[in-house]
Scaffold this active site. Sequence first.
Site, PDB file in Angstrom:
ATOM      1  N   ARG A  56       0.841  -1.218   0.000  1.00 24.34           N
ATOM      2  CA  ARG A  56       0.000   0.000   0.000  1.00 24.34           C
ATOM      3  C   ARG A  56       0.867   1.255   0.000  1.00 24.34           C
ATOM      4  O   ARG A  56       0.550   2.235  -0.661  1.00 24.34           O
ATOM      5  CB  ARG A  56      -0.922   0.016   1.219  1.00 24.34           C
ATOM      6  CG  ARG A  56      -2.076  -0.959   1.091  1.00 24.34           C
ATOM      7  CD  ARG A  56      -3.195  -0.585   2.019  1.00 24.34           C
ATOM      8  NE  ARG A  56      -3.777   0.707   1.668  1.00 24.34           N
ATOM      9  CZ  ARG A  56      -4.412   1.501   2.516  1.00 24.34           C
ATOM     10  NH1 ARG A  56      -4.537   1.156   3.772  1.00 24.34           N
ATOM     11  NH2 ARG A  56      -4.919   2.640   2.121  1.00 24.34           N
ATOM     12  N   ASN A  88      -8.202   9.574   6.162  1.00 22.18           N
ATOM     13  CA  ASN A  88      -7.221   9.004   5.229  1.00 22.18           C
ATOM     14  C   ASN A  88      -5.819   9.018   5.822  1.00 22.18           C
ATOM     15  O   ASN A  88      -5.438   9.938   6.533  1.00 22.18           O
ATOM     16  CB  ASN A  88      -7.245   9.774   3.909  1.00 22.18           C
ATOM     17  CG  ASN A  88      -8.609   9.687   3.240  1.00 22.18           C
ATOM     18  OD1 ASN A  88      -9.419   8.847   3.625  1.00 22.18           O
ATOM     19  ND2 ASN A  88      -8.866  10.538   2.276  1.00 22.18           N
ATOM     20  N   ASP A  92      -3.143   8.593   3.767  1.00 25.60           N
ATOM     21  CA  ASP A  92      -2.253   8.683   2.610  1.00 25.60           C
ATOM     22  C   ASP A  92      -1.434   9.973   2.534  1.00 25.60           C
ATOM     23  O   ASP A  92      -0.527  10.092   1.696  1.00 25.60           O
ATOM     24  CB  ASP A  92      -3.058   8.506   1.303  1.00 25.60           C
ATOM     25  CG  ASP A  92      -4.233   9.473   1.173  1.00 25.60           C
ATOM     26  OD1 ASP A  92      -4.140  10.621   1.655  1.00 25.60           O
ATOM     27  OD2 ASP A  92      -5.255   9.081   0.561  1.00 25.60           O
ATOM     28  N   HIS A 142      -6.918   8.770  11.695  1.00 28.04           N
ATOM     29  CA  HIS A 142      -6.511   7.361  11.638  1.00 28.04           C
ATOM     30  C   HIS A 142      -5.015   7.183  11.413  1.00 28.04           C
ATOM     31  O   HIS A 142      -4.577   6.106  11.029  1.00 28.04           O
ATOM     32  CB  HIS A 142      -7.309   6.620  10.553  1.00 28.04           C
ATOM     33  CG  HIS A 142      -8.776   6.505  10.879  1.00 28.04           C
ATOM     34  ND1 HIS A 142      -9.738   6.137   9.950  1.00 28.04           N
ATOM     35  CD2 HIS A 142      -9.453   6.705  12.044  1.00 28.04           C
ATOM     36  CE1 HIS A 142     -10.936   6.119  10.530  1.00 28.04           C
ATOM     37  NE2 HIS A 142     -10.789   6.467  11.789  1.00 28.04           N
ATOM     38  N   CYS A 152       7.153   2.338  17.381  1.00 27.27           N
ATOM     39  CA  CYS A 152       7.765   1.186  18.052  1.00 27.27           C
ATOM     40  C   CYS A 152       6.798   0.618  19.091  1.00 27.27           C
ATOM     41  O   CYS A 152       6.249   1.358  19.898  1.00 27.27           O
ATOM     42  CB  CYS A 152       9.079   1.599  18.714  1.00 27.27           C
ATOM     43  SG  CYS A 152       9.834   0.229  19.612  1.00 27.27           S
ATOM     44  N   GLY A 155     -16.613  11.982   0.509  1.00 27.76           N
ATOM     45  CA  GLY A 155     -16.023  10.685   0.165  1.00 27.76           C
ATOM     46  C   GLY A 155     -15.881   9.701   1.306  1.00 27.76           C
ATOM     47  O   GLY A 155     -14.904   8.969   1.361  1.00 27.76           O
TER      48      GLY A 155
HETATM   49  P1  OAD Z   1     -15.042   3.730   2.427  1.00 28.82           P
HETATM   50  O1  OAD Z   1     -14.288   2.899   1.443  1.00 28.82           O
HETATM   51  O2  OAD Z   1     -15.868   3.026   3.446  1.00 28.82           O
HETATM   52  O3  OAD Z   1     -16.022   4.713   1.653  1.00 28.82           O
HETATM   53  C1  OAD Z   1     -15.597   5.471   0.554  1.00 28.82           C
HETATM   54  C2  OAD Z   1     -16.741   6.377   0.127  1.00 28.82           C
HETATM   55  O4  OAD Z   1     -16.244   7.203  -0.906  1.00 28.82           O
HETATM   56  C3  OAD Z   1     -17.964   5.651  -0.419  1.00 28.82           C
HETATM   57  O5  OAD Z   1     -19.134   6.176   0.181  1.00 28.82           O
HETATM   58  C4  OAD Z   1     -17.948   5.993  -1.920  1.00 28.82           C
HETATM   59  O6  OAD Z   1     -19.248   6.121  -2.478  1.00 28.82           O
HETATM   60  C5  OAD Z   1     -17.235   7.336  -1.911  1.00 28.82           C
HETATM   61  N1  OAD Z   1     -16.532   7.676  -3.161  1.00 28.82           N
HETATM   62  C6  OAD Z   1     -15.996   6.851  -4.092  1.00 28.82           C
HETATM   63  N2  OAD Z   1     -15.418   7.555  -5.074  1.00 28.82           N
HETATM   64  C7  OAD Z   1     -15.568   8.865  -4.757  1.00 28.82           C
HETATM   65  C8  OAD Z   1     -15.196  10.100  -5.369  1.00 28.82           C
HETATM   66  N3  OAD Z   1     -14.507  10.113  -6.519  1.00 28.82           N
HETATM   67  N4  OAD Z   1     -15.524  11.264  -4.759  1.00 28.82           N
HETATM   68  C9  OAD Z   1     -16.212  11.253  -3.584  1.00 28.82           C
HETATM   69  N5  OAD Z   1     -16.610  10.120  -2.968  1.00 28.82           N
HETATM   70  C10 OAD Z   1     -16.291   8.948  -3.539  1.00 28.82           C
HETATM   71  O7  OAD Z   1     -13.981   4.727   3.100  1.00 28.82           O
HETATM   72  P2  OAD Z   1     -14.082   5.524   4.480  1.00 28.82           P
HETATM   73  O8  OAD Z   1     -15.452   6.020   4.730  1.00 28.82           O
HETATM   74  O9  OAD Z   1     -12.966   6.489   4.474  1.00 28.82           O
HETATM   75  O10 OAD Z   1     -10.273   2.865   8.730  1.00 28.82           O
HETATM   76  O11 OAD Z   1     -13.750   4.379   5.515  1.00 28.82           O
HETATM   77  C11 OAD Z   1     -13.621   4.714   6.857  1.00 28.82           C
HETATM   78  C12 OAD Z   1     -12.543   3.882   7.492  1.00 28.82           C
HETATM   79  O12 OAD Z   1     -12.784   2.489   7.266  1.00 28.82           O
HETATM   80  C13 OAD Z   1     -11.151   4.102   6.908  1.00 28.82           C
HETATM   81  O13 OAD Z   1     -10.486   5.204   7.453  1.00 28.82           O
HETATM   82  C14 OAD Z   1     -10.448   2.844   7.298  1.00 28.82           C
HETATM   83  C15 OAD Z   1     -11.526   1.876   6.879  1.00 28.82           C
HETATM   84  O14 OAD Z   1     -11.458   0.605   7.423  1.00 28.82           O
HETATM   85  C16 OAD Z   1      -9.193   2.358   9.286  1.00 28.82           C
HETATM   86  O15 OAD Z   1      -8.298   1.838   8.637  1.00 28.82           O
HETATM   87  C17 OAD Z   1      -9.179   2.492  10.772  1.00 28.82           C
END
Ligand code: OAD
Length: 243
Positions: free
Chosen positions: A70, A102, A104, A119, A127, A187
Site C-alpha cells: 500500500r 485518510n 495517505d 486514523h 515502536c 467521500g
Molecule cells: P469507504 O471505502 O468506506 O467509503 C468510501 C466512500 O467514498 C464511499 O461512500 C464511496 O461512495 C465514496 N466515493 C468513491 N469515489 C468517490 C469520489 N470520486 N468522490 C467522492 N466520494 C467517492 O472509506 P471511508 O469512509 O474512508 O479505517 O472508511 C472509513 C474507514 O474504514 C477508513 O479510514 C479505514 C476503513 O477501514 C481504518 O483503517 C481504521
Amino acid sequence: MLTFSQRLKELAERGRGVVVLTGAGMSAESGVPTFRGKDGFWEKESVEDLATPWGFARDPAKVWRWYDERRRQIAACRPNAGHLSLAAYEARCGDLPLVTQNIDGLHAAAGSRRVLELHGNIFRVRCERDGLVTEDRRTPLPVIPPACSCGGLLRPDVVWFGETLPARVMEEATAAAESADLFLVIGTSSVVYPAAGLPAVAGAAGAWVVEINPEETPLSDQVDEVLRGKAAEVLPALLGGAP
Ligand code: OAD
C-alpha cells in the site's frame, strides 16, 4: 447538472467557519483504492488479519507485506483536483480545519496546513516497545517486519479496529465540528465511528451539513444538502480550483 443551494453558495463564499471531513473517496481519483464498495479492500482482504492489533500480533510480517505494498501504491499517487481545491480555498480563507480518515498524506501534499489525521499516517512507524514515532517513506522497506533501534517491533502508525483514536486529534476535530457554520462531508461511507458521528455534532451545533459523494450513504438522509458527484469535480465547482 450540479446545483448548489443559495445557503451553501453564501457560506462557501464567506469562507468562515468551514470545516471538512474526508474519507477514502477523496483520494479515489488519485488512484488510491477505497475500503468498501465493489473494488474496495475489505471486499477482498480480511479486516481481522490486516487491520486489528490481534491480527498484527499473530502475523506481523503478513500485515507489513500488505502495508508495504500500500505504501508503494500511495507513494506513486498525487493529489487530485479536489485536494488542490481545498488547499487553495484554505489559503484564501486563512483557516480550514480538515479532518481526515485518510492515512495517505495527500491533503498535506496538496498544501493543506490544518490537517487532523484521525486514523494516523501510513508513512509513519511506531515502536511497539518504546512508543517512538518516526517518519519512514522508504518503499519497499528493506526488512519486513521492520525493527526499531531499541530492538522492538515497529508497526504502521495507523489506527486499527479495536483501537482508540489519538485523543488530542479527536478533541480538536470535535471542537472544530462544534464551531462549524458549514460542514462538508466528502467521500466517506459514514459507517466507521467516531468519525461518522462528527456530522451530527456539527449539525446539532447549527452547521449546514453537506455530503459530497457519488453514492448514497447512511448519512445522506440526515444532512441538509447532498451533492451527488465526485470530489475532484464537485469541489472545484463549489470552492474554486487551484490557481
Ligand atoms: P469507504 O471505502 O468506506 O467509503 C468510501 C466512500 O467514498 C464511499 O461512500 C464511496 O461512495 C465514496 N466515493 C468513491 N469515489 C468517490 C469520489 N470520486 N468522490 C467522492 N466520494 C467517492 O472509506 P471511508 O469512509 O474512508 O479505517 O472508511 C472509513 C474507514 O474504514 C477508513 O479510514 C479505514 C476503513 O477501514 C481504518 O483503517 C481504521
